[in-house]
Design a protein around this motif. Structure first.
Motif, PDB file in Angstrom:
ATOM      1  N   LEU A   1      34.746 -13.139   9.194  1.00  0.00           N
ATOM      2  CA  LEU A   1      33.991 -12.006   9.720  1.00  0.00           C
ATOM      3  C   LEU A   1      32.846 -12.467  10.619  1.00  0.00           C
ATOM      4  O   LEU A   1      32.588 -11.864  11.672  1.00  0.00           O
ATOM      5  N   PHE A   2      32.172 -13.548  10.225  1.00  0.00           N
ATOM      6  CA  PHE A   2      31.116 -14.100  11.074  1.00  0.00           C
ATOM      7  C   PHE A   2      31.701 -14.618  12.394  1.00  0.00           C
ATOM      8  O   PHE A   2      31.136 -14.382  13.470  1.00  0.00           O
ATOM      9  N   THR A   3      32.840 -15.288  12.301  1.00  0.00           N
ATOM     10  CA  THR A   3      33.483 -15.807  13.510  1.00  0.00           C
ATOM     11  C   THR A   3      33.924 -14.666  14.420  1.00  0.00           C
ATOM     12  O   THR A   3      33.790 -14.755  15.650  1.00  0.00           O
ATOM     13  N   ASP A   4      34.429 -13.588  13.832  1.00  0.00           N
ATOM     14  CA  ASP A   4      34.821 -12.431  14.639  1.00  0.00           C
ATOM     15  C   ASP A   4      33.615 -11.786  15.313  1.00  0.00           C
ATOM     16  O   ASP A   4      33.710 -11.342  16.458  1.00  0.00           O
ATOM     17  N   LEU A   5      32.498 -11.738  14.611  1.00  0.00           N
ATOM     18  CA  LEU A   5      31.279 -11.191  15.214  1.00  0.00           C
ATOM     19  C   LEU A   5      30.858 -12.015  16.433  1.00  0.00           C
ATOM     20  O   LEU A   5      30.573 -11.456  17.497  1.00  0.00           O
ATOM     21  N   VAL A   6      30.856 -13.321  16.287  1.00  0.00           N
ATOM     22  CA  VAL A   6      30.504 -14.195  17.409  1.00  0.00           C
ATOM     23  C   VAL A   6      31.507 -14.044  18.540  1.00  0.00           C
ATOM     24  O   VAL A   6      31.142 -14.014  19.719  1.00  0.00           O
ATOM     25  N   MET A   7      32.787 -13.906  18.194  1.00  0.00           N
ATOM     26  CA  MET A   7      33.841 -13.763  19.189  1.00  0.00           C
ATOM     27  C   MET A   7      33.652 -12.473  19.992  1.00  0.00           C
ATOM     28  O   MET A   7      33.742 -12.482  21.229  1.00  0.00           O
ATOM     29  N   VAL A   8      33.344 -11.370  19.326  1.00  0.00           N
ATOM     30  CA  VAL A   8      33.161 -10.095  20.020  1.00  0.00           C
ATOM     31  C   VAL A   8      31.899 -10.129  20.870  1.00  0.00           C
ATOM     32  O   VAL A   8      31.885  -9.603  21.996  1.00  0.00           O
ATOM     33  N   LEU A   9      30.838 -10.750  20.366  1.00  0.00           N
ATOM     34  CA  LEU A   9      29.634 -10.896  21.185  1.00  0.00           C
ATOM     35  C   LEU A   9      29.918 -11.709  22.441  1.00  0.00           C
ATOM     36  O   LEU A   9      29.378 -11.421  23.517  1.00  0.00           O
ATOM     37  N   ASN A  10      30.782 -12.709  22.336  1.00  0.00           N
ATOM     38  CA  ASN A  10      31.152 -13.520  23.492  1.00  0.00           C
ATOM     39  C   ASN A  10      32.008 -12.710  24.464  1.00  0.00           C
ATOM     40  O   ASN A  10      31.921 -12.920  25.674  1.00  0.00           O
ATOM     41  N   TRP A  11      32.834 -11.805  23.954  1.00  0.00           N
ATOM     42  CA  TRP A  11      33.640 -10.962  24.843  1.00  0.00           C
ATOM     43  C   TRP A  11      32.770 -10.189  25.807  1.00  0.00           C
ATOM     44  O   TRP A  11      33.117 -10.034  26.973  1.00  0.00           O
ATOM     45  N   PHE A  12      31.660  -9.672  25.319  1.00  0.00           N
ATOM     46  CA  PHE A  12      30.811  -8.805  26.131  1.00  0.00           C
ATOM     47  C   PHE A  12      29.597  -9.529  26.707  1.00  0.00           C
ATOM     48  O   PHE A  12      28.632  -8.885  27.115  1.00  0.00           O
ATOM     49  N   ASN A  13      29.641 -10.851  26.712  1.00  0.00           N
ATOM     50  CA  ASN A  13      28.577 -11.691  27.267  1.00  0.00           C
ATOM     51  C   ASN A  13      27.215 -11.395  26.650  1.00  0.00           C
ATOM     52  O   ASN A  13      26.186 -11.463  27.319  1.00  0.00           O
ATOM     53  N   ALA A  14      27.192 -11.060  25.382  1.00  0.00           N
ATOM     54  CA  ALA A  14      25.940 -10.782  24.686  1.00  0.00           C
ATOM     55  C   ALA A  14      25.550 -11.925  23.752  1.00  0.00           C
ATOM     56  O   ALA A  14      24.502 -11.874  23.127  1.00  0.00           O
TER      57      ALA A  14
ATOM     58  N   ASP B   1      22.234 -13.711  24.676  1.00  0.00           N
ATOM     59  CA  ASP B   1      21.063 -12.881  24.380  1.00  0.00           C
ATOM     60  C   ASP B   1      20.736 -12.896  22.889  1.00  0.00           C
ATOM     61  O   ASP B   1      19.572 -12.990  22.501  1.00  0.00           O
ATOM     62  N   VAL B   2      21.768 -12.821  22.053  1.00  0.00           N
ATOM     63  CA  VAL B   2      21.541 -12.826  20.601  1.00  0.00           C
ATOM     64  C   VAL B   2      21.024 -14.183  20.146  1.00  0.00           C
ATOM     65  O   VAL B   2      20.099 -14.261  19.328  1.00  0.00           O
ATOM     66  N   MET B   3      21.598 -15.242  20.683  1.00  0.00           N
ATOM     67  CA  MET B   3      21.151 -16.586  20.285  1.00  0.00           C
ATOM     68  C   MET B   3      19.712 -16.835  20.705  1.00  0.00           C
ATOM     69  O   MET B   3      18.947 -17.449  19.959  1.00  0.00           O
ATOM     70  N   SER B   4      19.321 -16.365  21.862  1.00  0.00           N
ATOM     71  CA  SER B   4      17.935 -16.546  22.276  1.00  0.00           C
ATOM     72  C   SER B   4      16.985 -15.658  21.467  1.00  0.00           C
ATOM     73  O   SER B   4      15.848 -16.027  21.231  1.00  0.00           O
ATOM     74  N   ALA B   5      17.476 -14.499  21.032  1.00  0.00           N
ATOM     75  CA  ALA B   5      16.635 -13.596  20.228  1.00  0.00           C
ATOM     76  C   ALA B   5      16.338 -14.181  18.850  1.00  0.00           C
ATOM     77  O   ALA B   5      15.264 -13.973  18.307  1.00  0.00           O
ATOM     78  N   ILE B   6      17.299 -14.944  18.296  1.00  0.00           N
ATOM     79  CA  ILE B   6      17.060 -15.539  16.976  1.00  0.00           C
ATOM     80  C   ILE B   6      16.538 -16.974  17.071  1.00  0.00           C
ATOM     81  O   ILE B   6      16.306 -17.610  16.057  1.00  0.00           O
ATOM     82  N   GLY B   7      16.359 -17.443  18.282  1.00  0.00           N
ATOM     83  CA  GLY B   7      15.740 -18.747  18.486  1.00  0.00           C
ATOM     84  C   GLY B   7      16.672 -19.937  18.453  1.00  0.00           C
ATOM     85  O   GLY B   7      16.231 -21.059  18.188  1.00  0.00           O
ATOM     86  N   LEU B   8      17.953 -19.747  18.721  1.00  0.00           N
ATOM     87  CA  LEU B   8      18.904 -20.861  18.702  1.00  0.00           C
ATOM     88  C   LEU B   8      19.244 -21.380  20.096  1.00  0.00           C
ATOM     89  O   LEU B   8      19.924 -22.395  20.209  1.00  0.00           O
ATOM     90  N   ALA B   9      18.800 -20.711  21.118  1.00  0.00           N
ATOM     91  CA  ALA B   9      19.147 -21.170  22.466  1.00  0.00           C
ATOM     92  C   ALA B   9      17.917 -21.566  23.245  1.00  0.00           C
ATOM     93  O   ALA B   9      16.838 -21.176  23.055  1.00  0.00           O
TER      94      ALA B   9
END
Length: 81
Positions: free
Chosen positions: A57-70, A73-81
């Motif tokens: 489920l976590f992998t699917d969430l990351v996969m869908v976020l990657n589909w929409f180029n988001a 943005d999410v990684m920078s919001a949580i401080g990982l990028a």
């Protein structure tokens, strides 16, 4: 050829890989395994299926976020990028 396809996907705004279908199928299969393990009252299988389902489920969430180029943005919001 591969780089041309990657550049074309970046311009279209939708990053879909055919392997994503398998990831979704494995998630559904993990959910089915968890249901069956709970029906048979098998604690080890239920625990293992729960861990597998959470990972997929976590992998699917990351996969869908990657589909929409988001994903960036999410990684920078949580401080990982």
């Amino acid at each position: 050829m591969f780089l041309a396809l990657a550049g074309e996907a970046a311009q279209s705004g939708f990053n879909f890989d055919p392997f994503d279908i398998f990831m979704i199928l494995f998630t559904v299969l993990s959910a089915f395994a968890l249901i069956r393990a709970l029906q048979h009252k098998n604690k080890f299988a239920a625990g293992f299926s729960t861990v597998c389902l959470l990972v997929f489920l976590f992998t699917d969430l990351v996969m869908v976020l990657n589909w929409f180029n988001a994903l960036d943005d999410v990684m920078s919001a949580i401080g990982l990028a």
